[in-house]
Motif scaffolding. Structure first.
Motif, PDB file in Angstrom:
ATOM      1  N   PHE A 219       0.741  -1.188   0.067  1.00 16.31           N
ATOM      2  CA  PHE A 219       0.007   0.131   0.041  1.00 16.31           C
ATOM      3  C   PHE A 219       0.963   1.320  -0.049  1.00 16.31           C
ATOM      4  CE2 PHE A 219       0.736  -1.374   4.252  1.00 16.31           C
ATOM      5  CZ  PHE A 219       1.025  -0.123   5.186  1.00 16.31           C
ATOM      6  N   PHE A 220       0.253   2.383  -0.494  1.00 13.31           N
ATOM      7  CA  PHE A 220       0.945   3.730  -0.242  1.00 13.31           C
ATOM      8  C   PHE A 220       0.577   4.225   1.083  1.00 13.31           C
ATOM      9  CE2 PHE A 220       0.614   4.226  -4.980  1.00 13.31           C
ATOM     10  CZ  PHE A 220       1.624   3.628  -5.357  1.00 13.31           C
ATOM     11  N   ASP A 221       1.186   4.581   1.756  1.00 14.60           N
ATOM     12  CA  ASP A 221       1.060   4.998   3.268  1.00 14.60           C
ATOM     13  C   ASP A 221       1.674   6.609   3.448  1.00 14.60           C
ATOM     14  OD1 ASP A 221       0.800   5.373   5.899  1.00 14.60           O
ATOM     15  OD2 ASP A 221       2.398   3.965   6.388  1.00 14.60           O
ATOM     16  N   TYR A 222       0.553   7.310   3.808  1.00 14.83           N
ATOM     17  CA  TYR A 222       0.763   8.716   3.901  1.00 14.83           C
ATOM     18  C   TYR A 222       1.233   9.445   5.262  1.00 14.83           C
ATOM     19  CZ  TYR A 222      -0.627   8.532  -0.908  1.00 14.83           C
ATOM     20  OH  TYR A 222      -0.604   7.892  -2.362  1.00 14.83           O
ATOM     21  N   ASP A 223       0.660   8.582   6.207  1.00 13.63           N
ATOM     22  CA  ASP A 223       0.862   9.102   7.634  1.00 13.63           C
ATOM     23  C   ASP A 223       1.257   7.672   8.323  1.00 13.63           C
ATOM     24  OD1 ASP A 223       0.748   9.687  10.211  1.00 13.63           O
ATOM     25  OD2 ASP A 223      -0.834  10.903  10.073  1.00 13.63           O
ATOM     26  N   ASP A 224       2.252   7.347   9.148  1.00 14.76           N
ATOM     27  CA  ASP A 224       2.664   6.174   9.756  1.00 14.76           C
ATOM     28  C   ASP A 224       1.451   5.972  10.890  1.00 14.76           C
ATOM     29  OD1 ASP A 224       4.692   5.487   8.363  1.00 14.76           O
ATOM     30  OD2 ASP A 224       6.261   6.646   9.401  1.00 14.76           O
ATOM     31  N   ALA A 225       1.118   6.926  11.436  1.00 12.93           N
ATOM     32  CA  ALA A 225       0.269   6.808  12.580  1.00 12.93           C
ATOM     33  C   ALA A 225      -1.291   6.594  12.545  1.00 12.93           C
ATOM     34  CB  ALA A 225       0.434   7.995  13.462  1.00 12.93           C
ATOM     35  N   ASP A 226      -1.548   6.582  10.991  1.00 12.81           N
ATOM     36  CA  ASP A 226      -2.751   6.655  10.569  1.00 12.81           C
ATOM     37  C   ASP A 226      -3.121   5.675   9.510  1.00 12.81           C
ATOM     38  OD1 ASP A 226      -5.549   7.130  10.128  1.00 12.81           O
ATOM     39  OD2 ASP A 226      -5.177   9.147   9.592  1.00 12.81           O
TER      40      ASP A 226
END
Length: 123
Positions: free
Chosen positions: A75-82
Motif C-alpha cells: 500500500f501507499f502510506d501517507y501517515d505512519d500513525a494513521d
C-alpha cells in the motif's frame, strides 16, 4: 539492483467519474525493480526508506508518502500513525512495471481505480 522512478497516470475507468481517464492525475513512485520489471521484494527490504510515492492531481496539492508492506499487502502510506489514509495496491507483487501495463490503486475513499504505467526510468 537499482531504484526506478515509475510514473502512473489515471487510465480509463468506465462507470466512475474518470471514465475517460486523466493524464494529470496519478502517482510517481520510487521502487526497486527486477530486470523484467517486477517489484524486487528482497531489495525492497533493504531500501524501503527510499521507496517514496507522490500522489498528484490538478485539483489538490501533491501528497508525499511511501511504499509500505504488511505481510503480502502492499500500500501507499501517507501517515505512519494513521491507517485510514493507506491506499492498497491490488496484487502489486504480481504486476510488471513496464510501459503500458496497468496497476489498480484503491483510493482513500475505498474506490479502486486503474492507472497506466507511463514512465519507468532508473534513479
Amino acid at each position: 539492483m537499482s531504484l526506478s522512478r515509475i510514473v502512473m497516470r489515471l487510465a480509463r475507468n468506465p462507470g466512475t467519474e474518470f471514465s475517460g481517464g486523466d493524464d494529470h492525475r496519478g502517482y510517481a513512485l520510487t521502487a526497486p525493480l527486477t530486470e523484467d520489471g517486477h517489484l524486487d521484494e528482497a531489495e525492497y527490504a533493504k531500501v524501503k526508506d527510499r521507496c517514496d510515492v507522490r500522489r498528484f492531481a490538478p485539483d489538490e496539492d501533491p501528497v508525499d508518502g511511501r511504499l509500505n508492506r504488511r505481510g503480502a499487502r502492499w500500500f501507499f502510506d501517507y501517515d505512519d500513525a494513521d491507517e485510514t489514509d493507506d491506499e492498497p495496491l491490488y496484487r502489486l507483487g504480481q504486476h510488471r512495471f513496464a510501459l503500458g501495463e496497468y496497476v489498480t490503486v484503491t483510493d482513500e475513499g475505498g474506490q479502486p481505480l486503474t492507472y497506466k504505467v507511463m514512465e519507468v526510468t532508473p534513479v
